[in-house]
Design a protein around this motif. Structure first.
Motif, short mmCIF file in Angstrom:
data_model
loop_
_atom_site.label_atom_id
_atom_site.label_comp_id
_atom_site.label_asym_id
_atom_site.label_seq_id
_atom_site.Cartn_x
_atom_site.Cartn_y
_atom_site.Cartn_z
N LEU A 1 0.82 -1.21 0.00
CA LEU A 1 0.00 0.00 0.00
C LEU A 1 0.86 1.26 0.00
CD1 LEU A 1 -2.86 -0.96 2.46
CD2 LEU A 1 -3.11 -0.35 0.07
N ARG A 2 1.90 1.28 0.82
CA ARG A 2 2.78 2.46 0.86
C ARG A 2 3.45 2.68 -0.48
NH1 ARG A 2 6.63 2.93 6.01
NH2 ARG A 2 6.98 4.94 4.96
N ALA A 3 3.85 1.60 -1.13
CA ALA A 3 4.50 1.72 -2.44
C ALA A 3 3.54 2.32 -3.46
CB ALA A 3 5.00 0.37 -2.90
N MET A 4 2.28 1.85 -3.46
CA MET A 4 1.30 2.37 -4.41
C MET A 4 1.00 3.83 -4.13
SD MET A 4 -1.30 -0.82 -5.13
CE MET A 4 -1.58 -1.22 -3.41
N ARG A 5 0.86 4.18 -2.83
CA ARG A 5 0.58 5.59 -2.50
C ARG A 5 1.75 6.49 -2.88
NH1 ARG A 5 -1.10 3.54 2.59
NH2 ARG A 5 0.68 4.53 3.58
N ALA A 6 2.95 5.97 -2.78
CA ALA A 6 4.14 6.77 -3.10
C ALA A 6 4.37 6.91 -4.59
CB ALA A 6 5.37 6.16 -2.43
N GLY A 7 3.60 6.20 -5.40
CA GLY A 7 3.70 6.36 -6.84
C GLY A 7 4.78 5.52 -7.50
N VAL A 8 5.17 4.39 -6.87
CA VAL A 8 6.18 3.54 -7.47
C VAL A 8 5.67 3.04 -8.83
CG1 VAL A 8 5.33 1.43 -6.36
CG2 VAL A 8 7.71 1.59 -7.05
N ASP A 9 6.56 2.97 -9.79
CA ASP A 9 6.15 2.58 -11.14
C ASP A 9 5.92 1.09 -11.27
OD1 ASP A 9 6.46 5.16 -12.90
OD2 ASP A 9 8.18 5.14 -11.57
N GLU A 10 6.72 0.29 -10.57
CA GLU A 10 6.54 -1.17 -10.56
C GLU A 10 6.90 -1.68 -9.18
OE1 GLU A 10 5.56 -3.33 -12.93
OE2 GLU A 10 5.61 -2.12 -14.77
N GLY B 1 -3.80 -18.73 -8.79
CA GLY B 1 -2.40 -18.41 -8.53
C GLY B 1 -1.85 -17.37 -9.47
N ALA B 2 -2.42 -17.28 -10.69
CA ALA B 2 -1.97 -16.28 -11.66
C ALA B 2 -2.65 -14.93 -11.44
CB ALA B 2 -2.25 -16.77 -13.09
N ALA B 3 -3.72 -14.92 -10.63
CA ALA B 3 -4.46 -13.69 -10.38
C ALA B 3 -3.99 -13.06 -9.08
CB ALA B 3 -5.96 -13.98 -10.33
N GLY B 4 -2.73 -12.67 -9.05
CA GLY B 4 -2.13 -12.11 -7.85
C GLY B 4 -2.25 -10.60 -7.80
N PRO B 5 -1.63 -9.96 -6.80
CA PRO B 5 -1.76 -8.51 -6.63
C PRO B 5 -1.19 -7.71 -7.81
CG PRO B 5 -0.16 -9.44 -5.09
CD PRO B 5 -0.89 -10.58 -5.70
N GLU B 6 -0.08 -8.19 -8.40
CA GLU B 6 0.47 -7.46 -9.55
C GLU B 6 -0.51 -7.48 -10.71
OE1 GLU B 6 4.46 -7.33 -12.41
OE2 GLU B 6 4.13 -9.03 -11.06
N VAL C 1 -4.65 -5.03 -14.17
CA VAL C 1 -5.99 -5.14 -14.74
C VAL C 1 -6.83 -3.92 -14.36
CG1 VAL C 1 -8.16 -6.41 -14.57
CG2 VAL C 1 -6.01 -7.65 -14.92
N ALA C 2 -6.80 -3.52 -13.09
CA ALA C 2 -7.59 -2.37 -12.66
C ALA C 2 -7.13 -1.10 -13.37
CB ALA C 2 -7.49 -2.20 -11.14
N ALA D 1 -7.15 -8.21 -2.72
CA ALA D 1 -8.17 -7.25 -2.29
C ALA D 1 -7.55 -5.89 -1.96
CB ALA D 1 -8.93 -7.79 -1.09
N LEU D 2 -6.43 -5.89 -1.26
CA LEU D 2 -5.78 -4.63 -0.90
C LEU D 2 -5.30 -3.87 -2.14
CD1 LEU D 2 -3.74 -5.74 2.23
CD2 LEU D 2 -5.73 -4.23 2.19
N ALA D 3 -4.77 -4.61 -3.11
CA ALA D 3 -4.32 -3.95 -4.34
C ALA D 3 -5.48 -3.29 -5.06
CB ALA D 3 -3.64 -4.98 -5.25
N LEU D 4 -6.63 -3.97 -5.13
CA LEU D 4 -7.80 -3.41 -5.81
C LEU D 4 -8.44 -2.29 -5.00
CD1 LEU D 4 -9.37 -6.71 -7.17
CD2 LEU D 4 -8.30 -4.90 -8.52
N LEU D 5 -8.48 -2.43 -3.68
CA LEU D 5 -9.05 -1.37 -2.85
C LEU D 5 -8.24 -0.09 -2.96
CD1 LEU D 5 -9.97 -3.48 0.29
CD2 LEU D 5 -11.59 -2.13 -1.05
N ALA D 6 -6.93 -0.21 -3.07
CA ALA D 6 -6.08 0.97 -3.20
C ALA D 6 -6.37 1.73 -4.49
CB ALA D 6 -4.61 0.57 -3.14
N GLU D 7 -6.87 1.03 -5.51
CA GLU D 7 -7.19 1.66 -6.80
C GLU D 7 -8.57 2.30 -6.81
OE1 GLU D 7 -5.26 1.91 -9.52
OE2 GLU D 7 -3.58 0.92 -8.54
#
Length: 408
Positions: free
Chosen positions: A88-97, A229-234, A239-240, A262-268
């Motif tokens: 979550l912190r990485a996504m909020r900070a704008g990390v590219d990957e 297993g292929a539908a992970g957070p990345e 996808v979102a 869920a956390l990856a999608l909620l952050a979006e």
């Protein structure tokens, strides 16, 4: 290597703690063929791959400085994948990957391929694409009717915006039921996106979607553990993000579990719609989930809007009591119309078709109008597969899979 080839190479700076790991990752970078390593100890340049060490706060501060540094084009962060707070912190900070550590060769190559795509001729490395709205619908526990709300809200939004204006992402791996609610046979799922991140674009995404008669495009959830297993957070983030660029409105049918996906999608999400019923166990579940959001990221809690489903004017627990207990207002109330809702599910039809005069159908239409006002479609309708043009009885196969334990 000639001068033209050297000029075409992209520079990568490795900021990794362990020399052996740095050598191994460096070999993978150079093996790609389009990248060269920056000299060790020099000023960071080009693409920077930063490993997050024990001092997480220091690492994120360094990442923020790198993003503003001259000569740095993008920042990749490598950190343990099982740390939701870090993600979550990485996504909020704008990390590219975000790359799980230790870095796997296939993950690194896919990320480098996406970097090259973003750095195409004449492109800004961080393009500001039009942003659609992501509406994440979930319940604090099973049985609240979250999928009913998600599916019918998405159908109504598609009718408001027209064909191709709205996408429904079923984000319940091995538990997805959204296609059942619409009598759709979905031969592909978003697990395919996870397996093909390097080639994920609008054309590929369209090949995974199934168009409903309402004009809604549906992306099904994996039905097997192998596909999950292929539908992970990345994959979820990719996808979102792509769906947001393709559609003015994206509705996510989320589950009651706060796992990495869920956390990856909620952050979006722009809006988080919490569907509840007025029972003490459910209200306690809402409180726990709100507390979890507050602990992970206060911004998540701020985006939550409450929907009381199966509302009865005379109930042991009233809306006012629920609002007092939860410390926030109820935004919408869906009247109790259990027979109409169950008939719609069993027929594989939206409520607006199965019971257009029901109070629940009217309330869901109003909810959709509030969340997803009419907007023109951004992308053409998916095309190519004959099955998308013909009505196919999909409920039998999906129900069989569910009875066999693939879904619930």
């Amino acid at each position: 290597m000639n001068t033209d080839q050297t000029a075409a190479m992209h520079t990568v700076t490795l900021l990794l703690h362990n020399p052996d790991a740095r050598a191994a990752v460096g070999a993978l970078v150079e093996a790609h063929g389009a990248f060269t390593l920056a000299p060790q100890g020099g000023a960071p340049a080009g693409l920077v791959l930063l490993e997050l060490g024990p001092d997480a706060d220091g690492g994120f501060a360094r990442m923020a400085r790198l993003q503003d540094a001259p000569g740095v084009t993008e920042v990749f962060l490598a950190a343990p994948a099982r740390d939701p707070e870090c993600i979550l912190r990485a996504m909020r900070a704008g990390v590219d990957e975000f790359l799980p550590w230790p870095v796997q060769p296939q993950d690194l190559r896919a990320a480098l391929d996406r970097y090259l795509a973003r750095r195409g001729a004449g492109q800004n490395p961080r393009p500001q694409a039009p942003r659609g709205r992501i509406i994440h619908v979930l319940g604090p526990k099973g049985g609240t009717g979250a999928t009913t709300v998600a599916v019918n809200t998405a159908v109504e939004a598609a009718r408001l915006g027209g064909p191709g204006s709205t996408a429904l992402l079923d984000a319940r791996p091995t538990m997805g039921e959204a296609p059942l609610f619409l009598d759709l046979d979905c031969p592909t799922t978003w697990a395919e996106a996870g397996r093909n991140l390097a080639r994920l674009d609008a054309t590929f995404m369209e090949s995974l979607m199934v168009r409903h008669a309402s004009g809604l495009d549906v992306l099904a959830a994996p039905l097997s553990l192998e596909d999950a297993g292929a539908a992970g957070p990345e994959a979820a983030r990719a996808v979102a993000g792509l769906l947001r660029r393709m559609y003015p409105t994206v509705v996510v049918d989320g589950g009651p579990f706060l796992d990495e996906v869920a956390l990856a999608l909620l952050a979006e999400a722009d809006e988080i719609v919490m569907v509840l019923v007025l029972s003490l166990p459910c209200l306690a579940g809402v409180r726990r989930m709100l507390d979890a959001f507050r602990g992970l990221d206060p911004a998540l809690e701020g985006r939550v809007r409450l929907v009381v489903n199966r509302h009865l004017s005379r109930a042991e627990i009233g809306v006012a009591e629920a609002e007092e207990l939860l410390g926030r207002p109820v935004a919408w109330k869906i009247p109790n119309d259990y027979e109409a809702a169950m008939a719609a599910v069993n027929q594989g039809r939206p409520l607006a078709e199965a019971a257009p005069r029901s109070q629940a159908a009217r309330a869901l239409a109003a909810l959709a109008a509030d969340l997803a006002p009419a907007a023109p479609a951004r992308c053409p309708a998916p095309a190519g597969l004959l099955g998308r043009l013909l009505g196919r009885p999909g409920r039998a196969r999906m129900a069989a899979a569910a009875l066999n334990g693939a879904g619930s």
